[in-house]
Design a protein around this motif. Structure first.
Motif, PDB file in Angstrom:
ATOM      1  N   PHE A 194       0.857  -1.184   0.000  1.00 49.67           N
ATOM      2  CA  PHE A 194       0.000   0.000   0.000  1.00 49.67           C
ATOM      3  C   PHE A 194       0.892   1.232   0.000  1.00 49.67           C
ATOM      4  N   SER A 199      -4.537   2.174  -1.838  1.00 51.02           N
ATOM      5  CA  SER A 199      -4.172   1.112  -2.785  1.00 51.02           C
ATOM      6  C   SER A 199      -3.488   1.704  -4.000  1.00 51.02           C
ATOM      7  N   HIS A 200      -2.746   0.867  -4.730  1.00 51.10           N
ATOM      8  CA  HIS A 200      -2.155   1.259  -6.005  1.00 51.10           C
ATOM      9  C   HIS A 200      -2.136   0.037  -6.914  1.00 51.10           C
ATOM     10  N   THR A 250      -1.015  -3.186  -5.395  1.00 53.88           N
ATOM     11  CA  THR A 250      -1.969  -3.714  -4.408  1.00 53.88           C
ATOM     12  C   THR A 250      -2.932  -4.653  -5.124  1.00 53.88           C
ATOM     13  N   ARG A 270      -3.182  -8.812  -4.671  1.00 53.20           N
ATOM     14  CA  ARG A 270      -4.443  -9.442  -4.262  1.00 53.20           C
ATOM     15  C   ARG A 270      -4.913 -10.453  -5.315  1.00 53.20           C
ATOM     16  N   ASP A 316      -0.289  -6.621   5.179  1.00 48.26           N
ATOM     17  CA  ASP A 316       0.134  -5.300   4.729  1.00 48.26           C
ATOM     18  C   ASP A 316       1.656  -5.281   4.785  1.00 48.26           C
TER      19      ASP A 316
END
Length: 141
Positions: free
Chosen positions: A76, A82-83, A86, A90, A108
């Motif tokens: 993050f 988020s970017h 991220t 996921r 994280d």
């Protein structure tokens, strides 16, 4: 930094659990192994592969280590936003869950690579995976 709790596996608290952790990257994925008995992680060889080749290498690690669950670092921005990475991390976690049928926890991982580089690690990706896994292990009761 936070970690999602491991779903109950029906085992007693005394039963050690083994984990593989991943620091996902587009070209390299850091790997670490660890367990609840020692609550420490050990770096493993970084996977320098993309696409399905990455999952072939991960499958070999899963056969070797027989982990109870997998841990994925999710990056993050410093403010928690988020970017693009991220979203990619996921997606990688979902792919692991779907391909291997193991519980996958997300951690994280802000600053894990920076910490790994600052420690002088020869393989920053594997060292970052260790940091991610040890953070997860510390979050367990």
């Amino acid at each position: 930094m936070s970690a999602k709790a491991l779903p109950s596996s029906g085992s007693s608290p005394q039963t050690p659990q083994t984990f593989l952790a991943f620091d996902f990257g587009l070209k390299r994925t850091g790997v670490a192994s660890g367990n609840t008995l020692t609550r420490t992680a050990s770096p493993q060889a970084t996977i320098a592969a993309e696409g399905d080749a990455r999952f072939t290498a991960i499958a070999a690690r899963i056969r070797e280590w027989q982990p109870d669950a997998l841990v994925v670092g999710v990056p993050f921005h410093p403010d928690g936003a988020s970017h693009d990475n991220t979203v990619r991390a996921r997606k990688f976690a979902r792919q692991l869950r779907g391909r291997f049928g193991l519980p996958v926890m997300e951690v994280d991982e802000r600053y894990s690579t920076t910490e790994a580089i600052a420690s002088g690690a020869a393989d920053a990706d594997a060292a970052s995976a260790c940091i991610i896994l040890e953070q997860y292990l510390r979050s367990l009761p």
